[in-house]
Design a protein around this motif. Structure first.
Motif, PDB file in Angstrom:
ATOM      1  N   LYS A 184      13.182 -15.769  54.246  1.00 21.02           N
ATOM      2  CA  LYS A 184      12.007 -16.409  53.671  1.00 21.02           C
ATOM      3  C   LYS A 184      11.882 -17.885  54.050  1.00 21.02           C
ATOM      4  CE  LYS A 184      10.054 -18.529  49.757  1.00 21.02           C
ATOM      5  NZ  LYS A 184      10.331 -18.892  48.372  1.00 21.02           N
ATOM      6  N   ILE A 185      10.720 -18.249  54.588  1.00 19.08           N
ATOM      7  CA  ILE A 185      10.380 -19.642  54.843  1.00 19.08           C
ATOM      8  C   ILE A 185       9.003 -19.912  54.249  1.00 19.08           C
ATOM      9  CG2 ILE A 185      11.781 -19.822  56.943  1.00 19.08           C
ATOM     10  CD1 ILE A 185       9.261 -19.399  58.601  1.00 19.08           C
ATOM     11  N   THR A 186       8.708 -21.169  53.988  1.00 21.44           N
ATOM     12  CA  THR A 186       7.394 -21.553  53.472  1.00 21.44           C
ATOM     13  C   THR A 186       6.750 -22.558  54.413  1.00 21.44           C
ATOM     14  OG1 THR A 186       8.027 -21.176  51.162  1.00 21.44           O
ATOM     15  CG2 THR A 186       6.147 -22.630  51.558  1.00 21.44           C
ATOM     16  N   LEU A 187       5.573 -22.203  54.929  1.00 19.85           N
ATOM     17  CA  LEU A 187       4.829 -23.103  55.803  1.00 19.85           C
ATOM     18  C   LEU A 187       3.870 -23.936  54.963  1.00 19.85           C
ATOM     19  CD1 LEU A 187       3.847 -20.662  58.726  1.00 19.85           C
ATOM     20  CD2 LEU A 187       6.082 -21.636  58.134  1.00 19.85           C
ATOM     21  N   VAL A 188       3.919 -25.238  55.152  1.00 21.55           N
ATOM     22  CA  VAL A 188       2.977 -26.150  54.504  1.00 21.55           C
ATOM     23  C   VAL A 188       2.069 -26.656  55.614  1.00 21.55           C
ATOM     24  CG1 VAL A 188       2.705 -28.226  53.103  1.00 21.55           C
ATOM     25  CG2 VAL A 188       4.714 -26.756  52.778  1.00 21.55           C
ATOM     26  N   LEU A 189       0.855 -26.099  55.671  1.00 23.58           N
ATOM     27  CA  LEU A 189      -0.048 -26.295  56.805  1.00 23.58           C
ATOM     28  C   LEU A 189      -1.142 -27.291  56.466  1.00 23.58           C
ATOM     29  CD1 LEU A 189      -1.188 -25.525  59.593  1.00 23.58           C
ATOM     30  CD2 LEU A 189      -2.360 -23.612  58.502  1.00 23.58           C
TER      31      LEU A 189
END
Length: 617
Positions: A487-492
């Motif tokens: 699991k990773i979280t992209l902050v775009l």
């Protein structure tokens, strides 16, 4: 006679890689975590078949060859260069896609093994599909373009050649002074060729990563310089982390009072809360670090290659007669700026230098100046990260992310305007909370890099902070993260273009050209912004998505994402694309001749700024 086993070249390579270990400080590490690979006719029946038959070396399926190298080197960086991946591709475009990753690895001094397929060694069927014909030599293939971006390069024309090539590859990969990309080109016919391999060649092998001591004479020379210094300053780079020298640096600063500025790779070498930490230094530096660095009379660098961003294109250090001391395992880096070269392990040198300097400390007046610089920058930082109208700015996104990402989190970023702002504003709480690829400033690194960090540290919450330009360039490893349960979280941040370079253009006198995502109007791309549904795109890959337009929205989204077991994307539309003002200069040449009056003015300012460049010998 030595015992042998009949196997193919590819089978021997896979078995050899699985058996490699490195040891440092008495702790043994498995060197190859596994193999990233995309298969084609150049490797599927060779390396691919060997990986299928031998499960001792795990296989990971990326979605792009450049991205898999990024994941590998992000993993290696997170593991302090004590472990990495091998990456295999077919011949042709699969191989050349890895060249950018190879350059990223070598420039950042990070180990990765590349195994591109190659044209037939026997030359019978040539030209084969995807072969570049080079009439001046039949021995040339597209893989020769790996030569300048590899620390070691070889083409294996006979199976027996791996008895020399693989140990040499390991020597380079495991050497902290020599490491980078290693490329072994594997002709597709040779991969499948059988030979009698000695069993001893496939047995577990432990490579010692030495902590190399420094010559006593050099330690004494450096100590003498520091004792005479009135305004010493430390530049901490990535080498502090690779040597696990963070605690040694803290003790050294506690004893001497010398302040520290950190490069992009050196963030977290000293926690932001430490009284000697002045934060980022250089083009993307804080006002505190750059002000103190500008008047430093002795600069002690630790594990940094002193790029133009760190030295502000050789304008950062302005004190008359300033001297440099360089701690580095690499003699090439240690000799820069006419430094006293301490070619050795950073932790050992800091410990030895601390002993020789015992009882010495910076003047009290200098210590008071450091405290004041920290306090003034803290106030400035607070002002920069608070939006006056409630709409999110890039700086405020960084503040909220910094606040919400507690211990056990890592933020990954790379090219564009984000590194400039986050380097200034991020307050590191621990050594592993900041992961930057800024040696090569490679767009598209962020998502694949975040995956590599997560594979290295599954227990950490990993965020990729990136712009819409980087996402559009290389985002497909979001799917790989879901496939692997990593699991990773992209902050775009969506600002409709390559706004970092757009700002650079305008700051150089141009009105801006070719860097915003707009429809064509007339002869130029100056129409309406292109609408891209990043949320739907991420959802189509299996990610859970959130949208944030205010600081409160972002806080909620980050908390919800943290509680989500699968990969996420937080979409943030930004109206403003302007980055924070800098406190140091960067050498970007302005056109010497132009009909534009604004360009002419910027050229005059550029010529004045160049007068401050200093060359230290």
């Amino acid at each position: 006679m030595a015992q042998t086993v009949r196997m193919t070249l590819a089978q021997a390579v896979v078995r050899f890689l699985e058996a490699q270990r490195v040891s440092r400080d008495g702790e043994v590490h498995r060197f190859f975590r596994g193999v990233f690979g995309i298969f084609g006719h150049g490797n599927v029946t060779g390396i691919g078949q060997a990986l299928e038959e031998y499960e001792g070396l795990p296989y990971f399926q990326p979605k792009n060859e450049q991205a898999m190298v990024h994941s590998a080197i992000a993993y290696a960086k997170s593991r302090r260069r004590l472990s990495t991946f091998a990456c295999t591709s077919s011949i042709g475009p699969g191989a050349t896609n890895m060249v950018t990753g190879a350059a990223t690895a070598t420039i950042n001094r990070l180990p990765v093994l590349l195994l591109p397929g190659d044209i037939f060694a026997n030359r019978v069927p040539q030209p084969v599909l995807q072969q570049l014909e080079f009439p001046q030599s039949m021995d040339v293939s597209v893989n020769d373009c790996f030569r300048p971006v590899s620390r070691y390069w070889d083409r294996i024309q006979r199976p027996e050649q791996i008895f020399h090539a693989l140990p040499e590859a390991m020597r380079v990969l495991a050497d902290p002074a020599e490491t980078g990309a290693v490329t072994l080109c594997l002709p597709q016919d040779v991969q499948s060729e059988a030979f009698d391999c000695p069993v001893s060649f496939l047995q577990e092998r432990v490579h010692l990563v030495e902590r190399r001591p420094c010559a006593r004479e050099r330690i004494e020379e450096a100590a003498a310089l520091l004792r005479r210094a009135r305004r010493p300053f430390i530049v901490a780079g990535g080498g502090v982390h690779y040597a696990a020298a963070e605690e040694a640096l803290r003790r050294f600063c506690d004893a001497t009072g010398i302040p520290v500025g950190v490069s992009q790779a050196g963030m977290g070498a000293l926690p932001d809360a430490h009284g000697a930490c002045l934060g980022a230094v250089g083009v993307t530096g804080t006002g505190a670090a750059n002000r103190i660095a500008r008047e430093a009379d002795v600069v002690l660098t630790v594990g940094t290659r002193l790029s133009d961003f760190t030295t502000a294109s050789k304008t950062q250090f302005q004190a008359e007669g300033v001297r440099f001391i360089a701690i580095n395992v690499n003699a090439f880096d240690a000799a820069k700026h006419g430094a006293v070269p301490l070619v050795a392990d950073a932790r050992l040198v800091l410990e030895e230098l601390g002993k020789v300097l015992e009882g010495w400390r910076v003047p009290a007046s200098y210590g008071a100046e450091i405290v004041k610089a920290r306090e003034e920058w803290a106030k400035t930082c607070e002002e920069l990260t608070r939006s006056p109208d409630g709409r999110l700015t890039q700086a405020e996104v960084i503040r909220v992310l910094n606040d919400e990402a507690g211990p056990g989190s890592t933020i990954v970023h790379a090219a564009g305007g984000i590194p400039g702002d986050i380097h200034k504003l991020w307050r590191s709480k621990e050594a592993d909370d900041y992961h930057s690829e800024y040696g090569y400033s490679c767009m598209g690194y962020e998502v694949a890099g975040a995956l590599g960090v997560k594979l290295a540290h599954p227990e950490r919450e990993v965020y990729a902070l990136l712009g819409d330009g980087s996402y559009l360039m290389l985002s497909q490893e979001l799917l790989t993260s879901i496939q692997e349960g990593a699991k990773i979280t992209l902050v775009l941040l969506d600002n409709h273009g390559y706004q970092c370079i757009h700002n650079l253009q305008r700051g150089s006198g141009s009105r801006g050209f070719g860097n915003e995502f707009r429809s064509r109007r007339g002869g130029r791309l100056e129409g309406e912004p292109l609408a891209v549904d990043f949320v739907q795109n991420a959802q189509s890959l299996g990610a859970r998505t959130f949208t944030a337009k205010t600081a409160a929205d972002l806080s909620r989204a980050l908390r919800d994402a943290r509680a989500t077991p699968t990969s996420c994307l937080i979409y943030i539309p930004l109206e403003s694309s302007a980055g924070l003002p800098g406190t140091s200069w960067w050498d970007v040449p302005i056109a010497e001749v132009s009909p534009s009056s604004s360009v002419q003015e910027k050229r005059q300012a550029y010529e004045e700024a160049k007068k401050k460049q200093r060359f230290h010998y």
